[in-house]
Enzyme design. Structure first.
Site, short mmCIF file in Angstrom:
data_model
loop_
_atom_site.label_atom_id
_atom_site.label_comp_id
_atom_site.label_asym_id
_atom_site.label_seq_id
_atom_site.Cartn_x
_atom_site.Cartn_y
_atom_site.Cartn_z
N VAL A 159 -6.93 6.45 3.56
CA VAL A 159 -7.12 7.51 2.58
C VAL A 159 -5.87 7.73 1.72
CG1 VAL A 159 -8.86 8.73 3.94
CG2 VAL A 159 -6.44 9.25 4.29
N ARG A 160 -4.89 6.82 1.84
CA ARG A 160 -3.69 6.99 1.02
C ARG A 160 -4.03 6.88 -0.45
NH1 ARG A 160 -0.18 3.73 3.51
NH2 ARG A 160 0.89 5.41 4.61
N ALA A 161 -4.96 5.98 -0.80
CA ALA A 161 -5.34 5.82 -2.21
C ALA A 161 -5.95 7.10 -2.75
CB ALA A 161 -6.31 4.65 -2.35
N ASP B 11 0.82 -1.22 0.00
CA ASP B 11 0.00 0.00 0.00
C ASP B 11 0.85 1.27 0.00
OD1 ASP B 11 -2.61 1.42 0.42
OD2 ASP B 11 -1.63 1.99 2.29
N VAL C 295 -3.09 9.54 -3.46
CA VAL C 295 -2.26 9.11 -4.59
C VAL C 295 -2.99 9.35 -5.91
CG1 VAL C 295 -1.24 7.10 -5.72
CG2 VAL C 295 -0.91 7.45 -3.27
#
Length: 700
Positions: free
Chosen positions: A263-265, A182, A268
């Site tokens: 919420v990293r996606a 991830d 990105v």
């Protein structure tokens, strides 16, 4: 390969995306492509003498080499490609205290590592899945934060570390764990083309390069320069690209519909969409930018369990895009191309890369490779009467219709029994203390763990010195060395390295009985669940695994020893059962595999896990031969565990006898679960306590 080129280009435009992970089979030019990216990166202006590559117009106020005097002296150099070897230490990556200057001059000096060298360039990790997890964490933290922080003996340093992080890996050698997967911004899958025309063109270009490297590079110099200029223009345009609030809401809805954790996606995808808009020469993000970003940023984030495939079904991704209102481009918004040069970019000196894609290419004609008579055609099912090729005769029995497509009349293959749900398995350890690769299973002297002593460097060994032991070794010789005044005079012979006791990873070789004596499908499912649980434990403890199966009349190496526990789980799920029990052949094959692995990887200690009911029914004296091979393994000192699959009231206890001859631990199938061991200990403790209370009552 187009996705790979696009992902690398977007990260070159915006390193804040977080890097690219390239997954693919061997021989697909992953490393070649990554190394070629460096020549396309714009040159950088650096302050003369600064080891941390500070930009003259944006000096890092926390630069360890600062403060830089004004006016600064600047120079221009090409962007660097820094390669991180798999065996690098944490000190080599982050940097460390300059020990010699600290002891001899009495100053605190910091020696920068690879992250400082990669600042404003490219950091490349080949076989990133083989890199120790703590180093992967260090890299990904620096890539996400844009800074590296070093805390060492009396050294506290922070410096800028903004670089394009690229990792390549072959999934056959093991996967990255979901939490590490991830952390990579984008992931792409690459595979070699199966089109003969494309493969032939690859060979032509490779041979042309080997014959005349300089001439070959000159033919593509103009196209390379144009691509490098496009990266530089996109970098300049990026700060002006606008991401509307409506588009932010759509990205959030997309990630919610895709059911990704955290919420990293979202971040990105937003950064990638901004970079793609700049790459396409636009100042506002449109639906097409978000679609491209989602295709590169979402698939690997759907992996939840260790044995889940690290990719997302395209239908699921399309459904999530539809739910977020990104199903198509609204009127007036251009749908940007997936990658490649702009429409008015320079032509390829050799014409199109894929000669079969043109309107008149051989792949489009009726007689081309993909035409009705081409070799790429799949066999056609005729519409004629029964009995023609590819169609079973009318009224054929179901088992006849399941025979092999070659028409050889072979009996139908048994359907594999499904595995039960895995559970937390008890820990199996190799006895004694080893000196293998750091892991989480058996006790060993490793590079990590509890410090238990010190020693001289052996065989060119390197690492962080043991400071107290080094000073103690040098102190008695100071007068003989003529020291006068402060500081300590050191010699290379004074250096001592710490000796640490921790845990190592092992080779877990499963020798699995897949014969008919294993009984009903429900029993086979329980056996597979037990092996799958042990595989999950091996995954968590960083082990290599191998799988030998035996059934009918022979043994087979179903999976050579590998770090890819996921492949072992897939092979196990597809394993059929039935036939006689060649136990001796299975043990002999396991013995041969262990012999080869001792030569190939001598530091890694093995553990043989034999999963069987102990029966041997293949050939005359089958049981005696099996006992003889078990004695050979015991004489060689092979650590082993026998998982006894025998069930029912009347038991022959053959597996227990086999364990005795192997000198192995005997483990009934129902005891594989860690909870079973805990319950047994708890019940025994409870019964002893009750007995103590009863004895006390009787005494009173």
């Amino acid at each position: 390969m187009d996705d790979m080129a696009l992902a690398l280009s977007l990260c070159a435009v915006s390193p804040a995306i977080g890097g690219v992970l390239v997954r693919g089979e061997k021989g697909t030019a992953k490393s070649t492509t990554v190394r070629a990216l460096t020549a396309l990166l714009p040159a950088v202006d650096v302050i003369e003498g600064c080891r941390f590559s500070c930009a003259p117009d944006a000096v890092d106020p926390q630069c360890p080499d600062g403060p830089h005097p004004a006016p600064v002296s600047a120079r221009t150099r090409p962007a660097r490609l820094v390669e991180l070897p798999v065996g690098a230490s944490e000190d080599r990556v982050l940097g460390a205290l300059h020990l010699e200057r600290a002891l001899s001059e009495g100053v605190t000096a910091y020696d920068p590592g690879l992250l400082a060298a990669a600042h404003r360039g490219l950091l490349y990790v080949d076989e990133v899945n083989l890199l120790p997890d703590h180093l992967v964490d260090v890299l990904l933290d620096a890539a996400a934060m844009g800074r590296a922080t070093v805390e060492r003996e009396s050294v506290s340093v922070t410096h800028a570390a903004r670089f394009v992080l690229v990792g390549t890996m072959n999934p056959e050698e093991g996967e990255l764990r979901p939490q590490l997967l991830d952390r990579f911004g984008l992931t792409v899958e690459v595979a070699a083309s199966r089109d003969p025309q494309v493969r032939a063109e690859v060979m032509r270009r490779r041979l042309a390069y080997e014959a005349d490297p300089a001439g070959f590079a000159a033919r593509y110099a103009e196209a390379d320069a144009a691509l490098g200029a496009r990266v530089a223009d996109a970098r300049k345009l990026l700060p002006t690209v606008r991401l509307t609030d409506e588009m932010v809401t759509r990205i959030a809805a997309l990630c919610a519909a895709a059911d990704v954790d955290g919420v990293r996606a979202d971040l990105v995808i937003a950064r990638t969409a901004l970079a793609h808009a700049a790459w396409s020469g636009r100042t506002e993000v449109v639906n097409g930018d978000v679609r491209v970003a989602a295709r590169l940023a979402l698939p690997h984030r759907r992996r939840r369990n260790p044995f889940d495939p690290p990719e997302q079904d395209q239908a699921d991704l399309d459904r999530a895009l539809d739910d977020a209102g990104l199903d198509d481009t609204p009127p007036g918004e251009p749908d940007p191309p997936a990658g490649g040069p702009p429409p008015d970019g320079p032509p390829d000196p050799d014409g199109p890369d894929d000669p079969v894609d043109g309107p008149d290419g051989p792949g489009d004609g009726p007689d081309g490779p993909d035409g009705p008579d081409g070799p790429g055609d799949a066999p056609q099912q005729p519409d004629g009467p029964a009995g023609q090729a590819g169609e079973p005769p009318a009224g054929a029995a179901p088992e006849q219709q399941q025979r092999d497509p070659e028409g050889a009349g072979a009996p139908p293959q048994p359907r594999p029994a499904p595995a039960g749900a895995p559970y937390r398995a008890r820990v199996l350890r190799v006895p004694g203390t080893g000196a293998g690769v750091a892991g989480r299973r058996s006790a060993a002297m490793t590079t990590t763990g509890r410090q238990v002593g010190s020693q001289r460097p052996v065989g060119g060994a390197a690492g962080r010195p043991h400071l107290v032991a080094t000073l103690s070794a040098a102190a008695p010789h100071q007068r003989a060395r003529g020291r006068r005044g402060p500081g300590i005079l050191l010699r290379p012979s004074d250096v001592r390295l710490p000796v640490r006791q921790g845990r190592e990873s092992n080779l877990i070789l499963f020798c699995l009985d897949a014969s008919g004596s294993m009984g009903a499908r429900a029993r086979v499912g329980a056996v597979k669940a037990a092996v799958l649980s042990l595989l999950l434990d091996a995954y968590q403890r960083r082990d290599k695994v191998g799988l030998v199966t035996f059934r009918a009349a022979a043994a087979e190496l179903a999976l050579p020893p590998t770090s890819s526990v996921e492949v072992a789980a897939a092979r196990l799920a597809a394993l059929p059962t039935g036939g006689r029990t060649p136990l001796a052949e299975g043990l002999l094959r396991a013995r041969e595999v262990l012999r080869v692995e001792r030569v190939r990887d001598p530091r890694r200690r093995p553990l043989l896990v034999v999963v069987t009911d102990g029966r041997a029914t293949a050939g005359a004296d089958a049981l005696a031969r099996a006992r003889h091979v078990a004695g050979l393994l015991a004489a060689e000192g092979t650590p082993a565990v026998v998982v006894d699959c025998e069930q029912g009231r009347m038991r022959m206890r053959l597996a227990a006898d086999l364990a005795g001859r192997l000198g192995a631990e005997h483990l009934p199938l129902e005891s594989v679960a860690a909870d079973a061991l805990t319950d047994a200990v708890r019940s025994r403790t409870t019964s002893r306590a009750a007995g103590t209370v009863r004895s006390g009552s009787e005494a009173s």
